[in-house]
Design an enzyme around this catalytic site. Structure first.
Site, PDB file in Angstrom:
ATOM      1  N   SER A   1       0.940  -1.188  -0.171  1.00 14.35           N
ATOM      2  CA  SER A   1       0.042  -0.181   0.061  1.00 14.35           C
ATOM      3  C   SER A   1       0.879   1.379  -0.066  1.00 14.35           C
ATOM      4  CB  SER A   1      -1.082   0.076   1.183  1.00 14.35           C
ATOM      5  OG  SER A   1      -2.011   0.620   1.131  1.00 14.35           O
TER       6      SER A   1
ATOM      7  N   HIS B   1      -7.575  -5.725   0.026  1.00 16.38           N
ATOM      8  CA  HIS B   1      -6.499  -4.912   0.353  1.00 16.38           C
ATOM      9  C   HIS B   1      -5.658  -5.502   1.485  1.00 16.38           C
ATOM     10  CE1 HIS B   1      -4.110  -1.307  -0.018  1.00 16.38           C
ATOM     11  NE2 HIS B   1      -4.183  -1.123   0.979  1.00 16.38           N
TER      12      HIS B   1
HETATM   13  C1  GTR Z   1      -5.539   4.453   1.693  1.00 14.34           C
HETATM   14  C2  GTR Z   1      -4.790   5.311   0.463  1.00 14.34           C
HETATM   15  C3  GTR Z   1      -4.125   4.452  -0.520  1.00 14.34           C
HETATM   16  C4  GTR Z   1      -3.200   3.444   0.370  1.00 14.34           C
HETATM   17  C5  GTR Z   1      -4.023   2.722   1.693  1.00 14.34           C
HETATM   18  C6  GTR Z   1      -2.642   2.297   2.552  1.00 14.34           C
HETATM   19  O1  GTR Z   1      -6.286   5.083   2.500  1.00 14.34           O
HETATM   20  O2  GTR Z   1      -5.898   5.926  -0.085  1.00 14.34           O
HETATM   21  O3  GTR Z   1      -3.249   5.351  -1.189  1.00 14.34           O
HETATM   22  O4  GTR Z   1      -1.929   3.974   0.408  1.00 14.34           O
HETATM   23  O5  GTR Z   1      -4.328   3.854   2.401  1.00 14.34           O
HETATM   24  O6  GTR Z   1      -1.491   2.719   2.646  1.00 14.34           O
HETATM   25  O7  GTR Z   1      -3.211   1.402   3.204  1.00 14.34           O
END
Ligand code: GTR
Length: 377
Positions: free
Chosen positions: A217, A358
């Protein structure tokens, strides 16, 4: 975000800025022109427009071994303190397999080294934030060691606390203030700088082989920028890095530049905000960031339900970066269509779309270890 697009039919026709043309339009047709001219141009562009300029000042780094424990089976757990300029401490947690020197994965963690494994011997920061072992599912330490790899991790907050006003408490306070505020480095570039300092430390210990970078991420965005800047990293893995990581900005699918710059203004340089809703005018796109890893092995992974990170945009960027590996004499991505879920494809560039959300899972790690076996051994 209310206006987030998740409909592929509404994705604009995307014309990517050419990777293999110099700024003056002339073609990049050989490896020397890539290395000596195009690569430096792209690095400068990403520094100016996206991540900000990393100062060239070298700060003294002092290493101290805080403790070392022999584990059953012959592996070692070691904890190091990196004291930067005598004034800023970062803790590095290192796991070394029985057979050494060994290749090793290095990655930042979100909430402290003690969250990556339940072992009570892992030092926790004072005024502790998160529970011991709470992100252990993302760090299959025993599997990694059993496959003959080491693992090193440090917390991103030790370098730059991940909040809008984190700068004053970050390692940036040790540097001279930048002349150009718009191009001043953000948190991602500071975290990337810290990965290079962790690498300095690892190279001083005799039992580390080639160092592969991994990040999930926001820390995947960071791993890509760190690998672009520091060619000592032998391989890089981007896990679900999304917007300003592996995903193409021009598609405006899921998270957009306006969304990321609004919610996380401290991650990038101020100049980046000028491109909010002007993605087509950006002189770069993220396939160019991926290409800066070449000719080293690169693996990009998406997750099918992680639409915010635009899995298809991550695949298309990887595909669009691939010609640079070919130019440098390697097989790039071996496919032209996004593979079915849960199927890994790899030349010297690898990709998979894991079914699910995610996250970084044991299944993802197994694919990275397979890729490292093929590329680093
Ligand atoms: C989210 C963000 C993403 C990603 C994510 C993370 O909120 O919008 O770009 O980086 O966090 O790091 O878990």
């Amino acid at each position: 975000m209310n206006d987030t697009n998740y409909d592929e039919a509404l994705v604009p026709d995307v014309e990517l800025p050419p990777l293999l043309r110099l700024a003056d339009g002339s073609p990049v047709a050989d490896a020397d022109t890539w290395r000596e001219q195009r690569r430096p141009q792209l690095l400068a562009l990403f520094a100016q427009q996206v991540y900000g300029q990393t100062p060239v000042q070298n700060l003294p780094l002092h290493l101290e071994t805080l403790e070392e424990t022999a584990l059953p089976g012959g592996a070692l757990r070691r904890q190091l303190r990196l004291l930067i300029d005598g004034a800023h401490s970062v803790h590095l947690l290192l796991w070394i397999p029985r057979q050494r020197p060994a290749p090793l994965f290095l990655g930042l963690n979100f909430n402290g080294n003690h969250t990556t494994h339940p072992d009570p011997g892992i030092l926790a920061p004072s005024g502790d934030r998160a529970a011991r072992g709470s992100s252990a599912g993302r760090w299959p330490v025993e599997d990694i060691l059993a496959r003959g790899y080491g693992l090193a991790t440090l917390c991103c907050d030790d370098l730059y606390p991940d909040r809008v006003d984190g700068r004053a408490d970050s390692v940036q306070r040790l540097f001279e203030a930048p002349g150009d505020e718009g191009g001043a480095w953000g948190a991602v570039a500071t975290w990337a700088w810290g990965l290079s300092r962790a690498l300095d430390a690892l190279l001083q210990t005799g039992d580390c082989g080639p160092v592969a970078l991994i990040g999930h991420s926001r820390l995947g965005k960071t791993a890509l920028w760190a690998a672009a800047r520091d060619e000592r990293f032998a391989l890089v893995v981007s896990n679900n890095s999304g917007c300003a990581g592996a995903a193409l900005s021009r598609r405006r699918f899921g998270e957009t530049l306006a969304a990321i710059n609004t919610r996380f203004p401290h991650w990038f340089c101020r100049n980046f905000r000028a491109w909010n809703e002007r993605e087509d005018e950006l002189p770069l796109d993220q396939h160019m960031l991926l290409a800066l890893a070449a000719p080293r092995p690169l693996y990009v992974a998406s997750a099918s339900e992680d639409l915010w990170a635009d899995p298809r945009g991550e695949f298309l960027a990887t595909l669009a970066a691939s010609p640079v590996w070919q130019l440098l004499g390697h097989e790039g991505l071996p496919v032209r269509e996004q593979p079915a879920p849960d199927t890994a494809v790899a030349g010297r560039v690898g990709y998979h779309l894991r079914r699910g959300g995610h996250d970084i899972t044991v299944w993802d790690w197994e694919r990275y270890l397979d890729f490292a076996d093929a590329q680093l051994r």
